[in-house]
Design a protein around this motif. Structure first.
Motif, short mmCIF file in Angstrom:
data_model
loop_
_atom_site.label_atom_id
_atom_site.label_comp_id
_atom_site.label_asym_id
_atom_site.label_seq_id
_atom_site.Cartn_x
_atom_site.Cartn_y
_atom_site.Cartn_z
N ALA A 156 0.84 -1.21 0.00
CA ALA A 156 0.00 0.00 0.00
C ALA A 156 0.87 1.25 0.00
CB ALA A 156 -0.94 -0.01 1.21
N ALA A 157 1.93 1.26 0.81
CA ALA A 157 2.82 2.43 0.87
C ALA A 157 3.55 2.62 -0.46
CB ALA A 157 3.83 2.27 2.01
N ALA A 158 4.02 1.54 -1.06
CA ALA A 158 4.73 1.65 -2.34
C ALA A 158 3.78 2.12 -3.44
CB ALA A 158 5.35 0.30 -2.71
N LEU A 159 2.58 1.58 -3.48
CA LEU A 159 1.62 2.00 -4.51
C LEU A 159 1.20 3.45 -4.32
CD1 LEU A 159 -0.54 -1.23 -4.84
CD2 LEU A 159 1.13 -0.32 -6.48
N HIS A 160 1.10 3.89 -3.07
CA HIS A 160 0.78 5.30 -2.81
C HIS A 160 1.88 6.19 -3.37
CE1 HIS A 160 -1.03 8.70 -0.71
NE2 HIS A 160 0.20 9.05 -0.40
N ARG A 161 3.14 5.81 -3.13
CA ARG A 161 4.26 6.60 -3.68
C ARG A 161 4.21 6.62 -5.20
NH1 ARG A 161 7.05 3.82 0.31
NH2 ARG A 161 8.09 2.48 -1.20
N LEU A 162 3.94 5.47 -5.82
CA LEU A 162 3.88 5.40 -7.28
C LEU A 162 2.71 6.20 -7.83
CD1 LEU A 162 4.73 1.65 -7.94
CD2 LEU A 162 6.14 3.65 -8.51
N ALA A 163 1.59 6.19 -7.13
CA ALA A 163 0.39 6.89 -7.60
C ALA A 163 0.61 8.40 -7.70
CB ALA A 163 -0.80 6.59 -6.69
N TYR A 164 1.50 8.94 -6.87
CA TYR A 164 1.72 10.39 -6.86
C TYR A 164 3.09 10.79 -7.37
CZ TYR A 164 -2.64 10.28 -4.42
OH TYR A 164 -3.95 10.07 -4.13
N TRP A 165 3.80 9.84 -7.95
CA TRP A 165 5.14 10.07 -8.50
C TRP A 165 5.02 10.71 -9.87
CZ3 TRP A 165 7.86 6.29 -12.01
CH2 TRP A 165 9.18 6.67 -12.22
N GLU A 166 5.88 11.63 -10.17
CA GLU A 166 5.94 12.28 -11.49
C GLU A 166 7.11 11.71 -12.25
OE1 GLU A 166 3.98 14.81 -12.76
OE2 GLU A 166 2.70 14.93 -10.98
N PRO A 167 6.89 10.72 -13.14
CA PRO A 167 8.02 10.11 -13.89
C PRO A 167 8.69 11.08 -14.83
CG PRO A 167 5.93 9.05 -14.47
CD PRO A 167 5.63 10.12 -13.48
#
Length: 149
Positions: free
Chosen positions: A138-149
């Protein structure tokens, strides 16, 4: 010359983007089926209903931001929810061109009907991943969901 022997299962696939796409598809289709059966809504519709519930007075523009969708996609989603009687549009109190979205009684009932299914699904994910794995995922997906590639 023979092929080298590999004992045990093959190593896990390391193509993260592919795995995320595959997992998202697998999860979405399974949960869509469950939510449609329990509440008559898809996960996309359910996400919108939760957002309208959680942010009273939300506009379509605000809903697009919360869901991470384009406004044109949200326009169609809100139209479907309105036709289904799950969401109502009301004039915005200060912006004459904007509308405020509100749950109807049927929308509130759909959320209530879907909640047990979502809770069962999350419980199954906790069993699959273990509590620590669930929290880390959940923590990793949260980071990915708001990451700007």
């Amino acid at each position: 010359m023979s092929e080298p022997r590999h004992d045990g299962p093959p190593p896990p696939d390391q193509r993260l983007y592919f795995l995320l796409q595959r997992a998202a598809h697998q999860l979405r289709t399974g949960v869509d089926r469950r939510c449609l059966a329990a509440a008559g809504v898809t996960t996309a519709q359910l996400g919108a209903l939760f957002a309208v519930h959680d942010e009273p007075g939300i506009t379509q523009q605000g809903l697009a931001r919360v869901l991470g969708l384009r406004e044109s996609a949200v326009t169609g989603l809100v139209a479907r929810l309105t036709r289904a009687g799950l969401v109502a549009r009301r004039p915005h109190p200060r912006e004459h061109r904007a509308v405020v979205l509100e749950l109807t009684e049927d929308g509130t009932a759909a959320l209530a009907a879907a909640r047990p299914e979502i809770e069962r699904f999350n419980a199954r994910l906790r069993e699959l991943l273990g509590e620590t794995g669930f929290e880390r995922t959940a923590a990793a997906l949260h980071r990915l969901a708001y990451w700007e590639p």
